[in-house]
Design a protein around this motif. Structure first.
Motif, PDB file in Angstrom:
ATOM      1  N   LEU A  93       1.004  -0.969   0.125  1.00  0.00           N
ATOM      2  CA  LEU A  93       0.111  -0.252  -0.246  1.00  0.00           C
ATOM      3  C   LEU A  93       1.029   1.046   0.272  1.00  0.00           C
ATOM      4  N   GLN A  94       2.034   1.144  -1.014  1.00  0.00           N
ATOM      5  CA  GLN A  94       2.817   2.241  -0.257  1.00  0.00           C
ATOM      6  C   GLN A  94       2.613   3.541  -1.798  1.00  0.00           C
ATOM      7  N   GLN A  95       1.442   3.485  -1.956  1.00  0.00           N
ATOM      8  CA  GLN A  95       0.614   4.053  -3.291  1.00  0.00           C
ATOM      9  C   GLN A  95       0.509   5.478  -2.051  1.00  0.00           C
ATOM     10  N   LEU A  96      -0.348   4.969  -1.282  1.00  0.00           N
ATOM     11  CA  LEU A  96      -0.943   5.564   0.701  1.00  0.00           C
ATOM     12  C   LEU A  96       0.416   6.369   0.283  1.00  0.00           C
ATOM     13  N   PRO A  97      -1.215   7.741   1.030  1.00  0.00           N
ATOM     14  CA  PRO A  97       0.552   8.402   1.978  1.00  0.00           C
ATOM     15  C   PRO A  97       1.297   7.837   3.379  1.00  0.00           C
ATOM     16  N   GLN A  98       2.200   8.540   3.598  1.00  0.00           N
ATOM     17  CA  GLN A  98       2.926   7.938   4.998  1.00  0.00           C
ATOM     18  C   GLN A  98       2.097   8.324   5.642  1.00  0.00           C
ATOM     19  N   GLY A  99       1.485   9.429   6.005  1.00  0.00           N
ATOM     20  CA  GLY A  99       0.314   9.855   7.007  1.00  0.00           C
ATOM     21  C   GLY A  99      -0.425   8.733   7.317  1.00  0.00           C
ATOM     22  N   ASP A 100      -1.226   8.693   6.042  1.00  0.00           N
ATOM     23  CA  ASP A 100      -2.373   8.028   5.777  1.00  0.00           C
ATOM     24  C   ASP A 100      -1.816   6.044   6.597  1.00  0.00           C
ATOM     25  N   LEU A 101      -0.415   5.787   6.177  1.00  0.00           N
ATOM     26  CA  LEU A 101      -0.423   4.140   6.538  1.00  0.00           C
ATOM     27  C   LEU A 101      -0.168   4.329   8.239  1.00  0.00           C
ATOM     28  N   ASP A 102       0.893   5.782   8.664  1.00  0.00           N
ATOM     29  CA  ASP A 102       1.054   5.405   9.968  1.00  0.00           C
ATOM     30  C   ASP A 102      -0.650   6.182  10.868  1.00  0.00           C
ATOM     31  N   VAL A 103      -1.093   6.320  10.231  1.00  0.00           N
ATOM     32  CA  VAL A 103      -3.267   5.296  10.865  1.00  0.00           C
ATOM     33  C   VAL A 103      -3.622   5.099  11.023  1.00  0.00           C
ATOM     34  N   LEU A 104      -3.637   3.721   9.635  1.00  0.00           N
ATOM     35  CA  LEU A 104      -4.234   2.995   9.690  1.00  0.00           C
ATOM     36  C   LEU A 104      -3.359   1.811  10.962  1.00  0.00           C
ATOM     37  N   PHE A 105      -1.892   1.487  10.473  1.00  0.00           N
ATOM     38  CA  PHE A 105      -0.990   0.872  11.140  1.00  0.00           C
ATOM     39  C   PHE A 105      -0.790   1.157  12.212  1.00  0.00           C
ATOM     40  N   SER A 106      -0.674   1.984  12.595  1.00  0.00           N
ATOM     41  CA  SER A 106      -0.758   2.538  13.801  1.00  0.00           C
ATOM     42  C   SER A 106       1.060   2.420  14.671  1.00  0.00           C
ATOM     43  N   ASN A 107       0.861   1.856  16.046  1.00  0.00           N
ATOM     44  CA  ASN A 107       2.164   0.885  16.457  1.00  0.00           C
ATOM     45  C   ASN A 107       1.904  -0.236  16.217  1.00  0.00           C
ATOM     46  N   ILE A 108       1.637  -1.046  15.097  1.00  0.00           N
ATOM     47  CA  ILE A 108       1.724  -2.597  15.326  1.00  0.00           C
ATOM     48  C   ILE A 108       2.409  -3.014  15.315  1.00  0.00           C
ATOM     49  N   ASP A 109       4.037  -2.713  14.809  1.00  0.00           N
ATOM     50  CA  ASP A 109       4.738  -3.235  14.846  1.00  0.00           C
ATOM     51  C   ASP A 109       5.632  -3.217  16.464  1.00  0.00           C
ATOM     52  N   ASP A 110       5.402  -2.301  17.279  1.00  0.00           N
ATOM     53  CA  ASP A 110       5.399  -2.602  19.427  1.00  0.00           C
ATOM     54  C   ASP A 110       4.188  -3.947  19.133  1.00  0.00           C
TER      55      ASP A 110
END
Length: 610
Positions: free
Chosen positions: A60-77
């Motif tokens: 989903l890299q075509q989405l803005p990075q801000g959108d990806l940060d909101v969608l997946f939030s802190n899923i890595d943590d």
């Protein structure tokens, strides 16, 4: 044989023990299955998170990075914490006897970490859903996202991203339920039982704290949210309530500024507000200075002397050009990058974070003005100076007096009986009414109060005022709201709410016939007919000219020649056809045409009792 007989009691006494052991074995089996369910579902859950973080997010890299940060939030943590959590759970499989207690201890150890990572994700979940809704408004983008999700996670179906985003919320809320299932299948006297109890309580507290954190974030976002409204949109929000509220606040503020009324003071809050305003002012000033410095630095970098040929072979000019080249290509670029990353961006974030408290301070001032206005109204009350115990006693006394007045009013109201309601008959319906009356009796006759339009095959269409006879007070399905009636020609169903009991009024010929039957047949001298009362004055003594049978609790029965006291010569609606009378201590309504006035008691052959 004797030996066999001696063994029987022991076998019978051992039966409950075997049943107890069987029950314990079943509980132990269910307990192990519950632990296995916890571990297996944790494996599946972690695998789903890794798919979201790696495969789906990377596509989903075509989405803005801000959108990806909101969608997946802190899923890595979350993946890091749950990976360690799953590893510890799987380690307990080698210690079967202590596994349940170890599972409880693991949850207690990870309580704080789970709360920290999941509350961040849950707080941004609503914003992520708003993004998903905006994607759905763009069909091409939505099809692209849906294709990626279905290729990686086919079970997501049409839900798409929403199916994946809600998984962490479902998991954190399911932990207490899984632990509760293990606890229910654990013997209360087992050493693991109190540990599991604490673990269940701990995970419930985690969910409670996450909900509270989410609500606080929503309140904070409410005050930090800045709406860009047009003038038309602002005018559309103005209404009478808004104008009244703002006018009252402005009036209150002007009175305070003029010294007409005192201002509510909060020294501690005022000191904090003053400090905050200084911090906000310093941040704004520093932000403006840094912005001006960056602009000047950018303008300085436009001058590039090293790119021009000065025809100077050596000397200070050549050294300056070399220095300018180094500054432009390395030093200034690195300096600008560090200045923006370490100073400018944090300042912008801090200035944005200060908007919420500033809006909150403004809102507090508005609410404080409202509170002071309410206090003014309270001070205008006549008993505002009365101490609380005395005021409580005053209120109780007032309520007691009011209660007595209401009780007296209720008793008086119950004594006044409502007048009977009648509607005029339809033209030419007297014969039909007489037929229904002779067939079903007066108790079965009802009158239609409003026009009825039948909608079903068995429903009747009747005009207002139609007389019908009730056959059954419910339909074939037991619905008491539809009655089966007979109109004298057709039968069908009508709404019960549009029917009222019909009060049969005898005709003039029948009244004369009834009056003639009540006369003494031995009396040969004809008595003069009493004059009917066309308009009867209130509180007058008259007689009943004809017998009347009461058909409801609001009416009273009469006998011909009976003395009657008229209380009201009309009903409550002013209809003179009915009169409120008192007969033998009973009150009720009777037809006014049934009453007559006697000019001389001697001519009538009877006298009123003294």
């Amino acid at each position: 044989m004797a030996k066999h007989g001696a063994d029987e009691p022991s076998s019978r006494s051992g039966s409950p023990d075997r049943e107890g052991r069987a029950s314990e074995d079943r509980s132990l089996l269910h307990q192990r299955l519950a632990v296995r369910e916890l571990i297996d579902t944790e494996v599946s859950y972690l695998h789903m998170l890794q798919l979201c973080a790696s495969d789906i997010r990377s596509r989903l890299q075509q989405l803005p990075q801000g959108d990806l940060d909101v969608l997946f939030s802190n899923i890595d943590d979350i993946i890091k914490v749950n990976s360690r959590f799953l590893h510890d759970l799987q380690e307990t499989a080698s210690k079967e006897e202590e596994q349940v207690q170890l599972v409880g201890n693991i949850f207690l150890e990870f309580q704080e970490e789970l709360e920290q990572v999941y509350k961040v994700y849950c707080a941004s979940y609503d914003q992520a859903l708003l993004l998903v809704d905006t994607y759905r408004k763009e069909p091409e983008l939505q099809r692209h996202i849906q294709g990626i999700v279905e290729a990686v996670v086919p079970q997501a179906g049409s839900s798409g991203l929403s199916f994946l985003l809600v998984i962490p919320l479902q998991r954190i809320t399911r932990y207490p339920l899984l632990l509760q299932k293990i606890l229910e299948n654990t013997v209360p006297d087992a050493s693991a039982y109190p540990v599991l109890q604490r673990a269940v309580s701990a995970l419930q507290d985690v969910n409670t704290n996450i909900n509270e954190y989410k609500m606080r974030k929503e309140v904070a976002s409410k005050y930090t949210k800045v709406e860009q409204l047009t003038l038309r949109e602002r005018l559309a929000r103005i209404n009478t309530h808004t104008l009244s509220k703002k006018t009252t606040r402005l009036s209150q503020l002007l009175k305070q500024e003029a010294g007409l009324i005192p201002r509510t003071e909060d020294k501690e809050f005022d000191d904090l507000e003053e400090r905050f305003q200084w911090v906000s002012l310093c941040v704004t000033e520093l932000k403006n200075n840094v912005a001006a410095y960056l602009d000047n630095l950018q303008a300085f970098l436009y001058f590039r002397p090293h790119e021009y040929n000065l025809d100077i072979p050596e000397g200070p000019a050549v050294q300056y050009c070399n220095l300018a080249r180094d500054l432009h290509l390395e030093a200034f670029l690195k300096f600008k990058q560090r200045l923006e990353g370490l100073v400018w961006q944090p300042l912008c974030s801090l200035a944005k974070a200060l908007l919420g408290p500033q809006n909150l301070i403004k809102k507090r001032l508005d609410k404080l003005l409202d509170f002071e206005r309410v206090e003014e109204k309270l001070l205008e009350l006549p008993h505002h100076h009365v101490p609380e115990p005395a005021f409580r006693k005053l209120v109780e006394d007032a309520l007691g007096r009011t209660s007595n007045q209401l009780r007296s009013f209720q008793e008086t109201f119950e004594k006044v009986q409502p007048p009977p309601t009648t509607q005029p008959l339809l033209p030419g319906s007297e014969r039909q009414v007489q037929a229904l009356l002779s067939r079903y009796g007066p108790g079965k006759l009802y009158q239609v109060t409003s026009n009825i339009s039948g909608t079903g095959t068995l429903d009747l269409t009747l005009p207002r005022g139609q007389i019908v006879a009730i056959l059954q007070n419910k339909d074939t399905k037991g619905n008491s709201g539809r009655w089966l009636v007979d109109t004298g020609g057709h039968r069908g169903y009508v709404p019960a709410g549009k029917l009222q009991l019909y009060h049969v009024v005898p005709s003039a010929e029948e009244l004369r016939r009834q009056a003639g039957l009540n006369k003494d047949p031995r009396c040969l001298t004809p008595e003069p007919s009493p004059a009917l009362v066309p308009s009867i004055p209130t509180m007058n003594q008259v007689i009943a000219a004809y017998p009347f049978v009461a058909r409801s609790s609001h009416e009273v029965s009469l006998q011909a020649g009976q003395p009657v006291t008229i209380l009201e010569a009309q009903d409550k609606k002013g209809n003179p056809e009915w009169s409120l009378v008192e007969v033998n201590g009973q009150r009720g309504y009777v037809p006014s045409g049934f009453l007559a006035r006697a000019r001389s008691p001697v001519l009538w052959g009877w006298s009123l009792p003294s």
